[in-house]
Design an enzyme around this catalytic site. Structure first.
Site, PDB file in Angstrom:
ATOM      1  N   HIS A  75      33.427  43.707  30.785  1.00 20.07           N
ATOM      2  CA  HIS A  75      34.569  43.339  29.941  1.00 20.07           C
ATOM      3  C   HIS A  75      34.079  42.452  28.800  1.00 20.07           C
ATOM      4  O   HIS A  75      33.069  41.762  28.919  1.00 20.07           O
ATOM      5  CB  HIS A  75      35.629  42.576  30.747  1.00 20.07           C
ATOM      6  N   GLU A 198      40.076  47.254  49.198  1.00 22.42           N
ATOM      7  CA  GLU A 198      40.879  47.426  50.407  1.00 22.42           C
ATOM      8  C   GLU A 198      40.023  47.888  51.589  1.00 22.42           C
ATOM      9  O   GLU A 198      38.969  48.508  51.410  1.00 22.42           O
ATOM     10  CB  GLU A 198      41.966  48.493  50.177  1.00 22.42           C
TER      11      GLU A 198
HETATM   12  I1  8IG Z   1      37.481  49.780  39.317  1.00 22.24           I
HETATM   13  O1  8IG Z   1      39.244  50.867  44.883  1.00 22.24           O
HETATM   14  C1  8IG Z   1      38.512  49.478  40.985  1.00 22.24           C
HETATM   15  N1  8IG Z   1      39.361  48.486  41.068  1.00 22.24           N
HETATM   16  N2  8IG Z   1      42.032  47.255  44.653  1.00 22.24           N
HETATM   17  N3  8IG Z   1      40.610  49.085  44.791  1.00 22.24           N
HETATM   18  C2  8IG Z   1      41.129  48.038  44.083  1.00 22.24           C
HETATM   19  N4  8IG Z   1      40.775  47.754  42.846  1.00 22.24           N
HETATM   20  C3  8IG Z   1      39.866  48.562  42.281  1.00 22.24           C
HETATM   21  C4  8IG Z   1      39.298  49.642  42.927  1.00 22.24           C
HETATM   22  C5  8IG Z   1      39.698  49.918  44.254  1.00 22.24           C
HETATM   23  N5  8IG Z   1      38.431  50.216  42.087  1.00 22.24           N
END
Ligand code: 8IG
Length: 277
Positions: A75, A198
């Protein structure tokens, strides 16, 4: 400008006053009295705004009240004022966002959206990188956000202010995006707090409650945008299959690589949509 800037975290501060302060700095630094559309570039979206038009000014986040440096690799801690083709209109492109998991509070999370409104924008385009639940969405697939489920247990709205969220993601803008790219699928985005990804069981829960995409942003910003009367277009880039959907573990490198692969399709999509708003 103010010699002692207002503190967004102070409960006595009105966050909309800080947004107005930020908008004044942006107008001064960019030479643009107003901006028309704001874009928030999430993971994988870093290079995609280049096709919108010429960058006329770049402002360091650190110079703008209420903004912070980027916390995520990939970013950019600055915002750009971009000419939208030859239309005379301007896009305000945020190279990063503050995530809820950074612990700066929800006011910081939605400050970009409120600042966008204060600069004159009528539309905000929220992009993110996320995990996909549909195995047909290979890494690098952009998906329109149709609706969201906010699992942060927080709201950017303060006080007894009952904002309607029936059409958070403006149907007209989703139609427009599909005119530009007829192959775009739609999905329900589930915002988890993060910053951990997750568990497979949580991904299954997201599926059972109606989710298609899992991520750590966007929902709170979209709610704040609706409170401010902004139209919202949300686009996710599926950078990885959500945990347990495929056999391989998740990594941020995979996220960055998917972004590189998808940059061209996503860039063309953004430029075409923004040009036709
Ligand atoms: I890039 O698989 C990204 N951001 N929560 N889960 C969640 N946020 C994410 C994921 C993901 N991949």
């Amino acid at each position: 400008m103010n010699s002692s800037p207002r503190d967004l975290d102070d409960p006595a501060t009105d966050p909309f006053d800080v947004a107005a302060d930020a908008a004044a700095v942006i107008a001064e630094r960019t030479g643009a009295e107003r901006h028309d559309v704001a874009l928030v570039l999430g993971s994988g979206w870093g290079q995609t705004a280049d096709l919108i038009g010429e960058t006329l000014a770049t402002v360091d986040n650190a110079d703008v009240p209420g903004f912070h440096q980027a916390a995520v690799v990939g970013h950019t801690g600055s915002m750009r004022s971009v000419a939208i083709g030859e239309t005379g209109r301007r896009a305000l492109v945020f190279g990063t966002r503050t995530h809820f998991y950074e612990g700066r509070g929800v006011r910081s999370v939605v400050h970009g959206v409120r600042t966008a409104k204060a600069t004159g924008c009528s539309t905000v385009v929220l992009t993110n990188g996320c995990g996909g639940l549909n195995p047909a969405w290979s890494p690098g697939t952009p998906v329109l956000i149709r609706d969201h489920i906010n699992l942060t247990a927080h709201s950017p709205i303060e006080g007894a202010n009952f904002v309607d969220l029936t059409d958070v993601y403006t149907p007209r803008l989703r139609d427009l995006a599909r005119e530009v790219d007829p192959d775009l699928d739609e999905g329900v985005y589930v915002q988890f707090r993060g910053p951990h990804y997750e568990t497979p069981a949580e991904v299954q829960m997201a599926k059972v409650i109606g989710g298609d995409l899992v991520g750590m942003s966007t929902s709170l910003e979209a709610i704040a945008a609706r409170q401010s009367g902004l139209d919202v277009l949300g686009i996710s880039l599926v950078t990885n299959l959500a945990a347990g959907i495929s056999d391989s573990p998740l990594s941020h490198d995979e996220v960055l690589e998917a972004g590189r692969l998808a940059a061209e399709r996503c860039g063309r999509l953004l430029a075409a949509v923004v040009g036709r708003l």
